[in-house]
Design an enzyme around this catalytic site. Structure first.
Site, PDB file in Angstrom:
ATOM      1  N   GLY A 103       0.814  -1.222   0.000  1.00 43.64           N
ATOM      2  CA  GLY A 103       0.000   0.000   0.000  1.00 43.64           C
ATOM      3  C   GLY A 103       0.842   1.264   0.000  1.00 43.64           C
ATOM      4  O   GLY A 103       2.039   1.228   0.232  1.00 43.64           O
ATOM      5  N   CYS A 104       0.172   2.408  -0.275  1.00 40.02           N
ATOM      6  CA  CYS A 104       0.858   3.707  -0.264  1.00 40.02           C
ATOM      7  C   CYS A 104       0.679   4.421   1.071  1.00 40.02           C
ATOM      8  O   CYS A 104       1.322   5.432   1.320  1.00 40.02           O
ATOM      9  CB  CYS A 104       0.309   4.612  -1.357  1.00 40.02           C
ATOM     10  SG  CYS A 104       0.853   4.125  -2.986  1.00 40.02           S
ATOM     11  N   ILE A 105      -0.228   3.946   1.890  1.00 45.06           N
ATOM     12  CA  ILE A 105      -0.546   4.682   3.124  1.00 45.06           C
ATOM     13  C   ILE A 105       0.049   3.971   4.337  1.00 45.06           C
ATOM     14  O   ILE A 105      -0.153   2.794   4.527  1.00 45.06           O
ATOM     15  CB  ILE A 105      -2.075   4.810   3.314  1.00 45.06           C
ATOM     16  CG1 ILE A 105      -2.704   5.429   2.071  1.00 45.06           C
ATOM     17  CG2 ILE A 105      -2.392   5.624   4.551  1.00 45.06           C
ATOM     18  CD1 ILE A 105      -2.296   6.851   1.795  1.00 45.06           C
TER      19      ILE A 105
ATOM     20  N   MET B  48       7.282   7.006   5.874  1.00 44.92           N
ATOM     21  CA  MET B  48       7.233   5.537   5.919  1.00 44.92           C
ATOM     22  C   MET B  48       8.519   4.913   5.412  1.00 44.92           C
ATOM     23  O   MET B  48       8.878   3.809   5.792  1.00 44.92           O
ATOM     24  CB  MET B  48       6.054   5.022   5.074  1.00 44.92           C
ATOM     25  CG  MET B  48       4.721   5.119   5.766  1.00 44.92           C
ATOM     26  SD  MET B  48       3.356   4.889   4.610  1.00 44.92           S
ATOM     27  CE  MET B  48       3.586   3.192   4.102  1.00 44.92           C
TER      28      MET B  48
END
Lengths: 105, 179
Positions: A103-105, B48
């Protein structure tokens, strides 16, 4: 594909350094991977994250988003970044023995 | 043997001497929903990956960190020729239909619903998450003066009001990304 001997087992990794088979994982393997990626000690909070990630992967076939991870494991975002500095999603997935998060999140 | 755990991996790079991205400064200049999210997603994604990140909110982009506005941002349905109904592969929405009252609210509702499905949080929650992840949130002094905004108008995650000069100073070593 690289094979490393960790905690007395031969563990196969893909070229990006993620475990090929998450079933080869155990806590001792996690500790040895963690030491190699700059986390010398894994505590109970680390394992809360790792176990949640493994559970999410087994249920959905992919690692959780950071949002799902923090909401459902009860580890706040700030603490997550302290537990797994420099890239929590990838680093935690690596140590949890699951593939790179998609995922990107 | 090469270190298979080397982070961050520079994937697909033919030139192995290339340095990975270490720091990004993202400018968010638009105040529509689709104007704000790309910058937020990129900032969060940077954190992230262990990349240092800051966001500079300027002009209407500032609405993303103004308490009363942040959770009320809307999709622009006028002047957006790419907008299609019911989804990206549907029929193009003519501008005059986009101007009908309620159209923007409806498009916003649809987009938020789809975003929630892929775990993209609402703006307020996203700002909190990005801040907790260690990104810095700055607002543009010229805009703050122009909009006559006071410190209490901002969400608590807003770190500092900066002049453009200070923004460049704090962006030393950064890749600057304008959105």
């Amino acid at each position: 594909m690289p094979v490393l001997e960790l905690a007395g087992k031969n563990i196969t990794f893909n070229d990006e350094g993620f475990m090929e088979d998450h079933k080869q994982w155990d806590e001792a393997v996690a500790r040895e991977i963690a030491a190699k990626v700059g986390i010398p000690e894994l505590n109970e909070r680390h394992f809360t994250v790792l176990n949640y990630m493994r559970k999410a992967y087994e249920e959905n076939g992919t690692g959780p988003s950071i949002r799902a991870l923090t909401k459902q494991s009860g580890i706040p975002t700030k603490e997550l970044y302290e537990l797994f500095p420099k890239g929590p999603a990838k680093k935690a997935a690596r140590i949890a023995g699951i593939p790179k998060p998609q995922g990107c999140i | 043997m090469t270190d298979i755990f080397a982070e961050p991996n520079v994937l697909g790079a033919e030139d192995e001497t290339l340095e990975p991205v270490k720091k990004v400064s993202i400018v968010i200049s638009r105040g529509s929903l689709e104007g704000v999210y790309p910058g937020l997603i990129m900032a969060n994604g940077a954190r992230m990956e262990g990349i240092e990140a800051s966001i500079f909110f300027t002009f209407f982009g500032l609405h993303a960190i103004v308490k009363k506005k942040m959770n009320k941002l809307k999709v622009a349905t006028v002047g957006n020729p790419a907008l299609c109904v019911p989804d990206a592969m549907g029929m193009a929405l003519p501008t005059f239909l986009g101007a009908i009252p309620g159209m923007s609210a409806f498009a916003t509702y649809m987009m938020k619903k789809e975003m929630e499905k892929i775990d993209i949080p609402p703006v307020g929650e996203f700002i909190e998450m990005i801040h907790d992840a260690g990104a810095k949130l700055y607002s543009c002094k010229a805009t703050v003066d122009m909009f006559k905004l006071k410190p209490e108008d901002f969400c608590p995650q807003m770190d500092k009001v900066l002049t453009v000069g200070e923004f460049y100073e704090l962006s030393a070593g950064s890749q600057i990304i304008f959105t």
